[in-house]
Motif scaffolding. Structure first.
Motif, PDB file in Angstrom:
ATOM      1  N   VAL A   1      36.753 -53.891  33.513  1.00 55.64           N
ATOM      2  CA  VAL A   1      36.565 -54.073  32.113  1.00 55.64           C
ATOM      3  C   VAL A   1      37.870 -53.864  31.497  1.00 55.64           C
ATOM      4  CG1 VAL A   1      34.153 -53.431  32.059  1.00 55.64           C
ATOM      5  CG2 VAL A   1      35.912 -51.719  31.793  1.00 55.64           C
ATOM      6  N   GLU A   2      38.226 -54.407  30.179  1.00 52.65           N
ATOM      7  CA  GLU A   2      39.460 -54.412  29.576  1.00 52.65           C
ATOM      8  C   GLU A   2      39.501 -52.840  29.055  1.00 52.65           C
ATOM      9  OE1 GLU A   2      40.106 -57.333  26.610  1.00 52.65           O
ATOM     10  OE2 GLU A   2      39.784 -58.737  27.790  1.00 52.65           O
ATOM     11  N   LYS A   3      40.662 -52.352  29.137  1.00 54.25           N
ATOM     12  CA  LYS A   3      40.929 -50.823  28.921  1.00 54.25           C
ATOM     13  C   LYS A   3      40.835 -50.449  27.336  1.00 54.25           C
ATOM     14  CE  LYS A   3      44.327 -49.931  32.417  1.00 54.25           C
ATOM     15  NZ  LYS A   3      45.481 -49.340  32.650  1.00 54.25           N
ATOM     16  N   ASP A   4      40.718 -51.626  26.604  1.00 51.81           N
ATOM     17  CA  ASP A   4      40.016 -51.147  25.075  1.00 51.81           C
ATOM     18  C   ASP A   4      38.719 -51.740  24.957  1.00 51.81           C
ATOM     19  OD1 ASP A   4      40.487 -54.042  24.985  1.00 51.81           O
ATOM     20  OD2 ASP A   4      41.812 -53.824  23.334  1.00 51.81           O
ATOM     21  N   SER A   5      37.904 -51.837  25.961  1.00 49.50           N
ATOM     22  CA  SER A   5      36.410 -52.352  25.865  1.00 49.50           C
ATOM     23  C   SER A   5      35.629 -51.267  25.107  1.00 49.50           C
ATOM     24  CB  SER A   5      35.991 -52.849  27.079  1.00 49.50           C
ATOM     25  OG  SER A   5      35.446 -51.617  27.910  1.00 49.50           O
ATOM     26  N   PRO A   6      34.507 -51.850  24.414  1.00 50.92           N
ATOM     27  CA  PRO A   6      33.485 -50.674  23.985  1.00 50.92           C
ATOM     28  C   PRO A   6      32.965 -49.681  24.762  1.00 50.92           C
ATOM     29  CG  PRO A   6      33.009 -52.883  22.905  1.00 50.92           C
ATOM     30  CD  PRO A   6      34.100 -53.212  24.064  1.00 50.92           C
ATOM     31  N   THR A   7      32.736 -50.226  26.204  1.00 57.41           N
ATOM     32  CA  THR A   7      32.449 -49.132  27.371  1.00 57.41           C
ATOM     33  C   THR A   7      33.710 -47.933  27.322  1.00 57.41           C
ATOM     34  OG1 THR A   7      31.184 -50.760  28.318  1.00 57.41           O
ATOM     35  CG2 THR A   7      31.594 -48.932  29.526  1.00 57.41           C
ATOM     36  N   ILE A   8      34.837 -48.468  27.600  1.00 61.32           N
ATOM     37  CA  ILE A   8      35.958 -47.561  27.609  1.00 61.32           C
ATOM     38  C   ILE A   8      36.238 -46.675  26.368  1.00 61.32           C
ATOM     39  CG2 ILE A   8      38.451 -47.354  28.042  1.00 61.32           C
ATOM     40  CD1 ILE A   8      36.542 -48.119  30.386  1.00 61.32           C
ATOM     41  N   GLU A   9      35.978 -47.098  25.037  1.00 60.87           N
ATOM     42  CA  GLU A   9      36.028 -46.272  23.882  1.00 60.87           C
ATOM     43  C   GLU A   9      34.728 -45.127  23.946  1.00 60.87           C
ATOM     44  OE1 GLU A   9      38.012 -46.430  21.459  1.00 60.87           O
ATOM     45  OE2 GLU A   9      39.329 -47.829  22.385  1.00 60.87           O
ATOM     46  N   LEU A  10      33.438 -45.810  24.596  1.00 52.98           N
ATOM     47  CA  LEU A  10      32.393 -44.626  24.586  1.00 52.98           C
ATOM     48  C   LEU A  10      32.932 -43.764  25.628  1.00 52.98           C
ATOM     49  CD1 LEU A  10      29.668 -43.672  24.229  1.00 52.98           C
ATOM     50  CD2 LEU A  10      28.910 -45.444  25.813  1.00 52.98           C
ATOM     51  N   ILE A  11      33.405 -44.066  26.689  1.00 57.20           N
ATOM     52  CA  ILE A  11      33.671 -43.022  27.820  1.00 57.20           C
ATOM     53  C   ILE A  11      34.999 -42.099  27.094  1.00 57.20           C
ATOM     54  CG2 ILE A  11      35.067 -42.967  30.055  1.00 57.20           C
ATOM     55  CD1 ILE A  11      33.476 -45.446  31.068  1.00 57.20           C
ATOM     56  N   GLY A  12      35.960 -42.726  26.589  1.00 57.77           N
ATOM     57  CA  GLY A  12      36.872 -41.886  25.997  1.00 57.77           C
ATOM     58  C   GLY A  12      36.308 -40.954  25.005  1.00 57.77           C
TER      59      GLY A  12
ATOM     60  N   LEU B   1      28.580 -39.223  31.203  1.00 56.38           N
ATOM     61  CA  LEU B   1      29.902 -40.099  31.519  1.00 56.38           C
ATOM     62  C   LEU B   1      29.492 -40.979  32.585  1.00 56.38           C
ATOM     63  CD1 LEU B   1      32.722 -37.428  30.735  1.00 56.38           C
ATOM     64  CD2 LEU B   1      32.637 -39.942  30.022  1.00 56.38           C
ATOM     65  N   GLN B   2      29.135 -40.253  33.879  1.00 53.05           N
ATOM     66  CA  GLN B   2      29.073 -41.033  35.286  1.00 53.05           C
ATOM     67  C   GLN B   2      28.094 -42.148  34.933  1.00 53.05           C
ATOM     68  OE1 GLN B   2      28.022 -37.885  37.896  1.00 53.05           O
ATOM     69  NE2 GLN B   2      29.932 -36.956  37.650  1.00 53.05           N
ATOM     70  N   GLN B   3      26.949 -41.950  34.234  1.00 55.16           N
ATOM     71  CA  GLN B   3      25.798 -42.989  33.821  1.00 55.16           C
ATOM     72  C   GLN B   3      26.497 -43.981  33.272  1.00 55.16           C
ATOM     73  OE1 GLN B   3      22.907 -40.425  31.956  1.00 55.16           O
ATOM     74  NE2 GLN B   3      22.061 -39.723  33.973  1.00 55.16           N
ATOM     75  N   VAL B   4      27.299 -43.709  32.041  1.00 57.82           N
ATOM     76  CA  VAL B   4      27.952 -44.803  31.339  1.00 57.82           C
ATOM     77  C   VAL B   4      28.782 -45.666  32.219  1.00 57.82           C
ATOM     78  CG1 VAL B   4      29.670 -45.435  29.430  1.00 57.82           C
ATOM     79  CG2 VAL B   4      27.767 -43.682  29.126  1.00 57.82           C
ATOM     80  N   ALA B   5      29.631 -45.068  33.248  1.00 59.15           N
ATOM     81  CA  ALA B   5      30.489 -45.665  34.168  1.00 59.15           C
ATOM     82  C   ALA B   5      29.723 -46.596  35.097  1.00 59.15           C
ATOM     83  CB  ALA B   5      31.516 -44.746  34.556  1.00 59.15           C
ATOM     84  N   ALA B   6      28.569 -46.331  35.301  1.00 52.45           N
ATOM     85  CA  ALA B   6      27.792 -47.075  36.337  1.00 52.45           C
ATOM     86  C   ALA B   6      26.787 -47.979  35.578  1.00 52.45           C
ATOM     87  CB  ALA B   6      27.085 -46.104  37.286  1.00 52.45           C
TER      88      ALA B   6
END
Length: 191
Positions: free
Chosen positions: A25-36, A72-77
């Motif tokens: 995924v792009e580093k500024d994707s909504p998923t990465i924003e959520l993880i951050g 966090l682990q769940q969001v990343a999977a």
């Protein structure tokens, strides 16, 4: 001096990152924003958990920190259900326990009053951001099973407000309240 080469990012990876299941995924994707936002929240929870001024909060905040790392682990999977209802139930018990120790709060409390209360206010702000990011993630992925996780983050915000209030009580101070007399606004008070 170390002889190991310095880590480097290949040019092809400069704008992409990999989730736990290998999805790029792009580093500024909504998923990465959520993880951050969740990582930042977990860090603020750790600050509060490790504060020796309030040892009675340590175990409950360590439990919350663990829950956040699980989320966090769940969001990343992608495709994984996020936090089940028993997590919310356990958090509700922590909220109820603190609620019994507090009088009703004024609605116009400001952050601060003591350093710990200020840290809890920052954690609460980050928690609210993580909750909004999770709602956005659900809009992107309508199949995401996140109802309990959204409820958990909402209740966690309540718990953090209580942590702030209890910190002020423990420090012998009072929470700051909004003072309309300091306002330069000419408009009448809303609501």
């Amino acid at each position: 001096m170390s002889t190991r080469p310095a880590p480097s990012t290949p040019p092809a990876d400069a704008k992409m990152t990999r989730l736990a299941m290998g999805t790029r995924v792009e580093k500024d994707s909504p998923t990465i924003e959520l993880i951050g936002a969740l990582e930042e929240l977990a860090a603020w929870i750790a600050v509060l958990a490790d504060d020796p001024a309030m040892p009675q909060d340590h175990q409950s905040l360590v439990t919350v920190e663990n829950d956040l790392h699980e989320l966090l682990q769940q969001v990343a999977a992608p495709g994984t259900a996020l936090l089940s209802p028993p997590y919310v139930t356990r958090l509700d018990l922590l909220v109820a326990e603190r609620e019994r120790r507090l009088s009703p709060a004024a609605s116009e409390m400001l952050p601060g009053g003591s350093p710990r209360a200020a840290f809890a206010a920052v954690a609460r702000s980050v928690c609210r951001r993580a909750e909004r990011r999770l709602v956005t993630q659900c809009e992107i992925d309508p199949g995401l099973q996140a109802t309990s996780a959204i409820t958990y983050l909402n209740r966690l915000g309540d718990l953090l407000r209580q942590v702030a209030r209890l910190a002020n009580l423990g420090a012998g101070g009072a929470a700051r309240r909004f003072d309309r007399s300091l306002s330069l606004a000419e408009s009448p008070r809303l609501g």
